[in-house]
Design a protein around this motif. Structure first.
Motif, PDB file in Angstrom:
ATOM      1  N   ASP A  38       0.844  -1.195   0.000  1.00 22.76           N
ATOM      2  CA  ASP A  38       0.000   0.000   0.000  1.00 22.76           C
ATOM      3  C   ASP A  38       0.888   1.257   0.000  1.00 22.76           C
ATOM      4  N   VAL A  39       1.399   1.589  -1.154  1.00 20.83           N
ATOM      5  CA  VAL A  39       2.328   2.710  -1.284  1.00 20.83           C
ATOM      6  C   VAL A  39       1.632   4.042  -1.000  1.00 20.83           C
ATOM      7  N   ASP A  40       0.339   4.147  -1.314  1.00 22.89           N
ATOM      8  CA  ASP A  40      -0.381   5.393  -1.011  1.00 22.89           C
ATOM      9  C   ASP A  40      -0.408   5.658   0.498  1.00 22.89           C
ATOM     10  N   SER A  41      -0.672   4.627   1.310  1.00 14.38           N
ATOM     11  CA  SER A  41      -0.651   4.801   2.771  1.00 14.38           C
ATOM     12  C   SER A  41       0.765   5.069   3.259  1.00 14.38           C
ATOM     13  N   LEU A  42       1.729   4.392   2.683  1.00 16.37           N
ATOM     14  CA  LEU A  42       3.133   4.598   3.055  1.00 16.37           C
ATOM     15  C   LEU A  42       3.549   6.041   2.791  1.00 16.37           C
ATOM     16  N   LYS A  43       3.158   6.569   1.660  1.00 17.18           N
ATOM     17  CA  LYS A  43       3.471   7.942   1.275  1.00 17.18           C
ATOM     18  C   LYS A  43       2.939   8.947   2.291  1.00 17.18           C
ATOM     19  N   GLN A  44       1.771   8.671   2.862  1.00 16.67           N
ATOM     20  CA  GLN A  44       1.156   9.587   3.825  1.00 16.67           C
ATOM     21  C   GLN A  44       1.896   9.634   5.162  1.00 16.67           C
ATOM     22  N   LEU A  45       2.810   8.711   5.399  1.00 15.61           N
ATOM     23  CA  LEU A  45       3.595   8.704   6.641  1.00 15.61           C
ATOM     24  C   LEU A  45       4.755   9.701   6.580  1.00 15.61           C
ATOM     25  N   TYR A  46       4.999  10.286   5.400  1.00 17.36           N
ATOM     26  CA  TYR A  46       6.103  11.217   5.183  1.00 17.36           C
ATOM     27  C   TYR A  46       5.575  12.649   5.051  1.00 17.36           C
ATOM     28  N   LYS A  47       6.384  13.602   5.505  1.00 16.49           N
ATOM     29  CA  LYS A  47       6.050  15.013   5.276  1.00 16.49           C
ATOM     30  C   LYS A  47       6.154  15.308   3.786  1.00 16.49           C
ATOM     31  N   ASN A  48       5.470  16.338   3.334  1.00 18.87           N
ATOM     32  CA  ASN A  48       5.523  16.705   1.915  1.00 18.87           C
ATOM     33  C   ASN A  48       6.943  16.976   1.447  1.00 18.87           C
ATOM     34  N   ASP A  49       7.774  17.561   2.324  1.00 24.58           N
ATOM     35  CA  ASP A  49       9.147  17.906   1.945  1.00 24.58           C
ATOM     36  C   ASP A  49      10.173  16.925   2.508  1.00 24.58           C
ATOM     37  N   ALA A  50       9.755  15.703   2.801  1.00 26.94           N
ATOM     38  CA  ALA A  50      10.650  14.695   3.374  1.00 26.94           C
ATOM     39  C   ALA A  50      11.821  14.403   2.442  1.00 26.94           C
ATOM     40  N   THR A  51      12.926  13.984   3.057  1.00 26.40           N
ATOM     41  CA  THR A  51      14.080  13.512   2.287  1.00 26.40           C
ATOM     42  C   THR A  51      14.327  12.052   2.627  1.00 26.40           C
ATOM     43  N   LEU A  52      14.849  11.338   1.643  1.00 23.84           N
ATOM     44  CA  LEU A  52      15.137   9.914   1.824  1.00 23.84           C
ATOM     45  C   LEU A  52      16.405   9.585   1.059  1.00 23.84           C
ATOM     46  N   SER A  53      17.312   8.867   1.698  1.00 27.49           N
ATOM     47  CA  SER A  53      18.503   8.379   1.019  1.00 27.49           C
ATOM     48  C   SER A  53      18.559   6.870   1.175  1.00 27.49           C
ATOM     49  N   PRO A  54      18.451   6.140   0.052  1.00 26.76           N
ATOM     50  CA  PRO A  54      18.432   4.680   0.115  1.00 26.76           C
ATOM     51  C   PRO A  54      19.816   4.036   0.098  1.00 26.76           C
ATOM     52  N   GLY A  55      20.834   4.752   0.510  1.00 26.56           N
ATOM     53  CA  GLY A  55      22.162   4.161   0.635  1.00 26.56           C
ATOM     54  C   GLY A  55      22.960   4.072  -0.647  1.00 26.56           C
ATOM     55  N   ASN A  56      22.492   4.727  -1.697  1.00 25.89           N
ATOM     56  CA  ASN A  56      23.211   4.678  -2.972  1.00 25.89           C
ATOM     57  C   ASN A  56      23.852   6.019  -3.334  1.00 25.89           C
ATOM     58  N   GLY A  57      23.886   6.938  -2.375  1.00 27.80           N
ATOM     59  CA  GLY A  57      24.461   8.250  -2.615  1.00 27.80           C
ATOM     60  C   GLY A  57      23.470   9.292  -3.097  1.00 27.80           C
ATOM     61  N   ALA A  58      22.251   8.867  -3.394  1.00 28.66           N
ATOM     62  CA  ALA A  58      21.218   9.798  -3.860  1.00 28.66           C
ATOM     63  C   ALA A  58      20.379  10.284  -2.686  1.00 28.66           C
ATOM     64  N   ILE A  59      19.798  11.465  -2.851  1.00 22.89           N
ATOM     65  CA  ILE A  59      18.835  11.986  -1.888  1.00 22.89           C
ATOM     66  C   ILE A  59      17.553  12.286  -2.650  1.00 22.89           C
ATOM     67  N   LEU A  60      16.492  11.596  -2.278  1.00 21.88           N
ATOM     68  CA  LEU A  60      15.186  11.829  -2.885  1.00 21.88           C
ATOM     69  C   LEU A  60      14.468  12.880  -2.057  1.00 21.88           C
ATOM     70  N   LYS A  61      13.696  13.736  -2.717  1.00 20.80           N
ATOM     71  CA  LYS A  61      13.000  14.808  -2.012  1.00 20.80           C
ATOM     72  C   LYS A  61      11.520  14.790  -2.348  1.00 20.80           C
ATOM     73  N   GLY A  62      10.694  14.773  -1.299  1.00 24.83           N
ATOM     74  CA  GLY A  62       9.250  14.851  -1.466  1.00 24.83           C
ATOM     75  C   GLY A  62       8.563  13.498  -1.463  1.00 24.83           C
ATOM     76  N   ARG A  63       7.292  13.538  -1.104  1.00 25.71           N
ATOM     77  CA  ARG A  63       6.480  12.323  -1.004  1.00 25.71           C
ATOM     78  C   ARG A  63       6.417  11.529  -2.306  1.00 25.71           C
ATOM     79  N   ASP A  64       6.290  12.224  -3.430  1.00 21.98           N
ATOM     80  CA  ASP A  64       6.148  11.512  -4.697  1.00 21.98           C
ATOM     81  C   ASP A  64       7.397  10.709  -5.038  1.00 21.98           C
TER      82      ASP A  64
END
Length: 148
Positions: free
Chosen positions: A44-70
């Protein structure tokens, strides 16, 4: 003697208050982890997405930084589409203030290798939750690595 008893009671009350606050923070982390695992493991990726702030950042350990819920949702959708399941989080340490909780811990999941064989993998994670104006807690930052 009476002053001593009043002092001891007040010290107990302070200690109990601190313990209750720590328990509350631990319960909040366990609740957040449970919501996260439940949504991910259900795909349920839609529910998972709602657990993050709109401006959240995520780094999956590959050197990249993803920004935002989408961007976060797109990454997790790719994991779900590739058969990653049974995600679990084990907390190692919790650091908190009134409006922020940081968790350091371990994550584990199951998937399939290029031959379709079941594999288990995991790593270390750091997760920062922030308290929103309505009193709810959302993920502001999520970072992990993967250990072989």
């Amino acid at each position: 003697m009476k002053k001593f008893l009043v002092f001891m009671f007040s010290m107990f009350s302070v200690q109990f208050s601190v313990m209750a606050e720590e328990l509350s923070v631990k319960n909040q982390i366990e609740f957040a982890n449970g919501q996260w695992n439940k949504a991910f493991n259900a795909g349920d990726v839609d529910s998972l997405k709602q657990l993050y702030k709109n401006d959240a950042t995520l780094s999956p350990g590959n050197g990249a930084i993803l920004k935002g819920r989408d961007a976060v949702a797109q990454l997790f959708q790719s994991f779900v589409d590739n058969g990653v399941t049974n995600h679990q989080i084990e907390t190692d340490a919790i650091y908190s203030t009134d409006d922020q909780i940081t968790q350091v811990g371990y994550w584990h999941a199951d998937g399939k290798d290029s031959n379709g064989e079941k594999i288990s993998f995991g790593g270390v994670l750091s997760l920062v939750l922030v308290k929103t104006e309505d009193g709810s807690w959302l993920i502001q930052s999520h970072i992990w690595n993967m250990q072989p």
